[in-house]
Every structure is written in C-alpha cells, then in structure tokens.
Design a protein around this motif. Sequence first.
Motif, PDB file in Angstrom:
ATOM      1  N   MET A 183       1.877  14.383  66.377  1.00 15.18           N
ATOM      2  CA  MET A 183       1.225  14.562  67.666  1.00 15.18           C
ATOM      3  C   MET A 183       2.251  14.319  68.764  1.00 15.18           C
ATOM      4  N   ASP A 184       1.988  14.907  69.942  1.00 16.91           N
ATOM      5  CA  ASP A 184       2.874  14.668  71.083  1.00 16.91           C
ATOM      6  C   ASP A 184       2.059  14.651  72.365  1.00 16.91           C
ATOM      7  N   TRP A 185       2.745  14.428  73.477  1.00 16.74           N
ATOM      8  CA  TRP A 185       2.090  14.346  74.785  1.00 16.74           C
ATOM      9  C   TRP A 185       2.663  15.387  75.731  1.00 16.74           C
ATOM     10  N   GLU A 186       2.935  16.561  75.242  1.00 15.87           N
ATOM     11  CA  GLU A 186       3.664  17.529  76.055  1.00 15.87           C
ATOM     12  C   GLU A 186       2.776  18.461  76.856  1.00 15.87           C
ATOM     13  N   GLU A 187       1.521  18.676  76.472  1.00 16.16           N
ATOM     14  CA  GLU A 187       0.683  19.684  77.097  1.00 16.16           C
ATOM     15  C   GLU A 187      -0.538  19.055  77.772  1.00 16.16           C
ATOM     16  N   PRO A 188      -0.572  18.981  79.100  1.00 19.71           N
ATOM     17  CA  PRO A 188      -1.727  18.380  79.794  1.00 19.71           C
ATOM     18  C   PRO A 188      -3.047  19.066  79.477  1.00 19.71           C
TER      19      PRO A 188
END
Length: 553
Positions: A183-188
């Motif tokens: 998982m990542d936090w790249e796409e709002p």
Amino acid sequence: MTDAYEEYEAVVVGCGPGGAAAAATLARNGVETLVLERGVDAGSKNVSGGLIYAEESAPYTIDGLFPDFREEATERPVTENLIHNIAGDRVKSFDIGDLHHHDTAWADAVLRRKMDSWLAQQVHERTRETGGGLLTEVHVTGLLRERGEIVGVTTEELDPIKADLVVAADGVNSELARDAGLMDWEEPEEWFQGVKAVVDMEPEVINDRFDVAPDDGAAHLFSGDLFDGVRGGGFLYTNESSLSIGTVFHLDSIAEERAEPHELLDSLLTHPLMAQWLGDEYDEREYSAKLVPDSKKAAHPSPHKDRLVLVGDAAGQMQAQGPIIKGMNHAVTAGALAAEAFADARARGDTSQAGKLYEKKLHDEGVMDKLRPTGYKVFGQLGELGPVDDLSNAIAESAVGRFGVRAAGGLLERAYSSPRMVSMIPDTKLPYVTLPTIIAEELGEPVTDENTVSPPDLADRIGDLTYDVGDPHIELVDKSFEASGTAVTACPVSAEDFGGGCYRDEMVQTNGTKEHLVSLDTQPCVECGTCAIVADTEWEHPAGGKGVEFKQG
C-alpha cells in the motif's frame, strides 16, 4: 542477524475489530498468538463514524466470534435510517432503511474506545490460553526480514519478534503495509477524510428528540450544498448517551477546494435542520479525525506477501459507496478468514501458503465483490470521465433535468435504497452535491427552526484532547508552500491564520527575498495521516503510548 529472537506462531499488530477477529480465531485453532497494540489501551488510537454491521452473507460476524459483544461493547441498535438532501434551508428527506437492512442481521452504533477495550480484554484472555497474550504501548515500526523474506516484526520498545504469520491490522496508516510495498499514500483520490464530534446528550433526551425507544437508535446522512461543493457528506448516529456527528469527504476534493475540515463539520452542526436534535445546549466531548480508504480504488486484491497478511483498513477494506459506509464488519471477516487460512495451511503442513489461501477466501466468500463492485467498474468509472461528468451535471441542472426530478418523485427514494444503484455511483459532484441540491430545491420544504449551536473553535477542540507528547513523528521534507501548503487547510487540526495547529504557512524574508514556506509542529497531531498524502513528509506513528489518546473514538 541473529536467531536470538522471541518467537510466536502468529503476531497480530493492532487490536481493533480486524485484529481482534484474527487473534480470537487463531486462539480458537490453538495457535500461539501475540497481539501488539500501539495505544495505552485498545481503542485509544481508533476513530470510527461509527456503525458496525453484521451481514447475513458474511462467513464471520463480530457477535459470532464474541457472543456478548452487543450487550457489552455497542451503543444503540440502528432502527431508523434517513438521508437528507439539502439546498440552503430547503430539505427533502428519504427513508433509506431498505438499503441498510439489505443483507443485514443487525447494525449498532459504537464508540471505539469502549468497543475496542472490551474486545482487547476478550482477546487477551483467549490468546493467553495458547501461550500468547496482548501487549499495549508497543509501536511496531516495520518488518523483520531474513534473506529478503518477511519473517516477523520490529518494534520501538521490544526486540524483534519472529512469527510464522504476521497479521497487519494496524489501520489506515499501516507501516507494515507500506514497508511491504503493498500500500502507499500517493493518490489523494483513493482516500476519504472523516472528521467527527462526539456530543453529550442524556439518554431520555435522545429518545425524545429522535422519537426512538430506549433500546433503539437512528442514523441520519446529509448531502447537498451545505459543504461548499466538496464531494462527500455528513452523518449523525445516536449513541447511548451521546451523538456522533461528522463529515466524510473525498480527500482530493478537500485539497482542490482548499476546504478546512473543522469548518465543514461546523457547517453541518449549525444548519437549521440540526436544531430539532441539538437543542439549545451543545457540549462537545471530543473532536477527532481519520483517513478512510476508498475500497473501490484501494482495496488490495492480493493483500499478502511472504508471511504477512493485511486486514481491514491496512488492506483498504473500507466500503464507502454513497450512503453505504461499512468497514469494521469487513475487517472482522478479513481477520477471521486470514486466521482460518493459516490454520488450514498449518493443518496441511505448509504455513507458507496461508497468504494465498487468505486471498482465495476473500474472493470465494464475496468480500472483494463488495469492496470492488462490478457495477462501479462498468458504470461508476465511466461517470468520472471529465466529459461524461460535465454532461451529467449540465443535464441534471437543466430545465429538463429538474423536470425529471419532479416527475420521478418516489422513484428517487427507491433509487437511494437500491444496493445495485448505489454500487454504480461515480465519485463526482453529481451524486454528492448537484443532484441532492436539485432534489431539495425541487421537492424540499423550508426548515424554519433556528439553530443556536456555537461549536468550539479549533483551539478549544485541540486543547480538550489528551496527549502524551513524545519525539516528533513527522518530518516535513519540502517546506515550500507549493509542495506542502495544502496541509495547512487539509489537516483537521490546522487552518489558515491559525497559529496553534500542526501546519502553518509563513512568509520568510531571506537575503532580501520572500519565501512562502510551511512550518510543522507535531504536538497537536491527531495522527490521521492526511499530511502524508497532501504534503511532502516522512510520516510514522508516535512511540507506543505516545501522541493523542482518544477517550471516545
């Protein structure tokens, strides 16, 4: 590397409903299980809207795993469900009980501190019987690897721990999911942000104002023009002696509109419609916030790697489709299925297959179809295309569209209660703002009540929270306003022209030139993770037992 590690058959990180379900199911199968919880108590770091469901089609429910759950850990059962379409002071309300009772055995309002603390007691008792137990105030920082393979976890407070199974139930900000590259936090656009106030109210007052019996409760949703065009809506749930009132918005919309979350919440609290329920006295117990994954985009179809499995928010397993907001029940199902998969793999003599078995069970049991519905893939994503969205809004706002709304009448209420229709809703302003506003304008009635509520200002809300401040847990990598300025407005404890929040914008003069910069103070952080997405930061959780402590959740 050394082999002198503490070893368990299974390590569960996080004791929310997903972690509790995994731990209880592992213990029931005789698996030696250690549960690690970051807060001073389970629930002290958790926030939910919150309703927890038991779906009739689910292979596991929380009361099935913990038989006394509803009597000991929940607030009120929800017996009334309404959605309110709002345009100015005009409101058109629809009964959406059929939608919420579809495939539903029961749905109860909960407060996470009470619920998770009770679950943790049960989990500790059960896991101790198999040689494990529950430890609180332990911050699991990452994954332990040997020859590149995940074999356990590392922590800030303890020596590394090895296990045949690692269950990441550490929430939407899961450091384990990110460490594994799952998982990542790249796409709002893959995230929602929820902000909530818990409001004090005596049980008999709730019964009277909401016209419910002492053992019943109500759920109200709100959409339309009261949120200045930000995509999302509001909610109100009745607890035993309080109300949970909050807002949930698409994070990319909050960022684009430069909206301030606390002001969006206040727009709901001060609307005339709320006067009938809030009355003249307003006492806010707690202000809180969290990120919510949009499962349609973020739910991982294969949430495992080596010995690691992800459950609940850590795997993006949060179903938010229009009026349907379900997460905790899916976390319970996923946690129990992950444990069941490990027990099956162990019985076959090869625990390395647990992750693959877990993935198969998620698909076979229909969990992934609920989280990533086919209707959205076919129709919802099409509606999000720019030209299609523009045309849809233009038609809805036209004379023809408004005539269609008036002519549809009761059909609209039926559409709101259709699970199939809801699964196709695109993430655009049309279903959240445009259409509800038109419905209220064309079909609604004016609200004449006067709302006298004065919500606390942001400084008081922050000041009323409990903190045990440790070392700073967020590093602002790029301090330029261009890179990180969105956090000033998107952070739920920050705001423009407010000097007491996490993020503040400043004009700094250096060598005769002015720079627009952002500064950071992590002391009032509510650990929602918003800034990790909208700003250039290095984000991790505080040490075990440190940071904010929610008393309601």
